[in-house]
Design a protein around this motif. Structure first.
Motif, PDB file in Angstrom:
ATOM      1  N   ILE A 166       0.853  -1.187   0.000  1.00  0.00           N
ATOM      2  CA  ILE A 166       0.000   0.000   0.000  1.00  0.00           C
ATOM      3  C   ILE A 166       0.888   1.235   0.000  1.00  0.00           C
ATOM      4  O   ILE A 166       1.757   1.385   0.868  1.00  0.00           O
ATOM      5  N   LEU A 205       0.773   5.516  -0.257  1.00  0.00           N
ATOM      6  CA  LEU A 205      -0.075   6.706  -0.130  1.00  0.00           C
ATOM      7  C   LEU A 205       0.812   7.941  -0.260  1.00  0.00           C
ATOM      8  O   LEU A 205       1.803   8.070   0.457  1.00  0.00           O
ATOM      9  N   LEU A 224      -5.826   6.189   6.956  1.00  0.00           N
ATOM     10  CA  LEU A 224      -6.235   5.224   5.944  1.00  0.00           C
ATOM     11  C   LEU A 224      -6.797   4.020   6.690  1.00  0.00           C
ATOM     12  O   LEU A 224      -6.072   3.344   7.421  1.00  0.00           O
ATOM     13  N   LEU A 271     -10.040   6.711   2.956  1.00  0.00           N
ATOM     14  CA  LEU A 271      -9.340   7.806   3.620  1.00  0.00           C
ATOM     15  C   LEU A 271     -10.277   8.558   4.553  1.00  0.00           C
ATOM     16  O   LEU A 271     -11.447   8.755   4.232  1.00  0.00           O
ATOM     17  N   LEU A 292      -3.164   6.798  -4.212  1.00  0.00           N
ATOM     18  CA  LEU A 292      -3.198   5.626  -3.345  1.00  0.00           C
ATOM     19  C   LEU A 292      -3.108   4.397  -4.244  1.00  0.00           C
ATOM     20  O   LEU A 292      -3.876   4.269  -5.201  1.00  0.00           O
TER      21      LEU A 292
END
Length: 135
Positions: free
Chosen positions: A55, A57, A69, A103, A122
């Motif tokens: 992941i 961001l 998140l 988010l 993202l």
């Protein structure tokens, strides 16, 4: 040469952008990337396969804000950043079918709609395909 069907479905992945903030919904995520195999629904990324996800961001904000998140009620956020003007973070997390990644933004004095975002992105990439999935 004939094509050999792949043994596994395509790897679950998505890249979404967030460019504007709405007071009721926070950052609005959109998926311009039509190659992604995952979907955005109700401003969340829907997880259909159990497993580890990379992941990422990123984003720059016109004023300081707190950003989380989230993926499942009652669980610690994947990221939790307080009073930042930018984010550039990467993690790996185990997510499950029915999780929803979204988010959550909190501003101090400004209304969410006054915040401008540059490079808000993202990305989720499933790291171990071939496990439990529901499409």
């Amino acid at each position: 040469m004939e094509e050999v069907p792949s043994q596994y479905p395509p790897i679950q992945s998505i890249r979404v952008r967030f460019t504007k903030c709405e007071n009721e919904n926070g950052f609005i995520i959109t998926s311009p990337d039509t190659d992604g195999t995952m979907k955005v629904q109700n401003n969340s990324i829907i997880i259909t396969c159990d497993g580890f996800y990379l992941i990422s961001l990123k984003g720059y904000f016109s004023q300081k804000l707190s950003l989380r998140l989230l993926y499942r009620k009652g669980r610690e956020p994947l990221f939790s950043l307080n009073m930042v003007k930018f984010v550039d973070s990467v993690t790996v997390a185990y997510l499950r079918f029915k999780d929803k990644v979204y988010l959550n933004v909190t501003t101090q004095n400004a209304s969410c709609e006054d915040i401008q975002v540059n490079g808000g992105e993202l990305i989720l990439i499933h790291q171990n395909p071939g496990g439990f999935c529901v499409y």
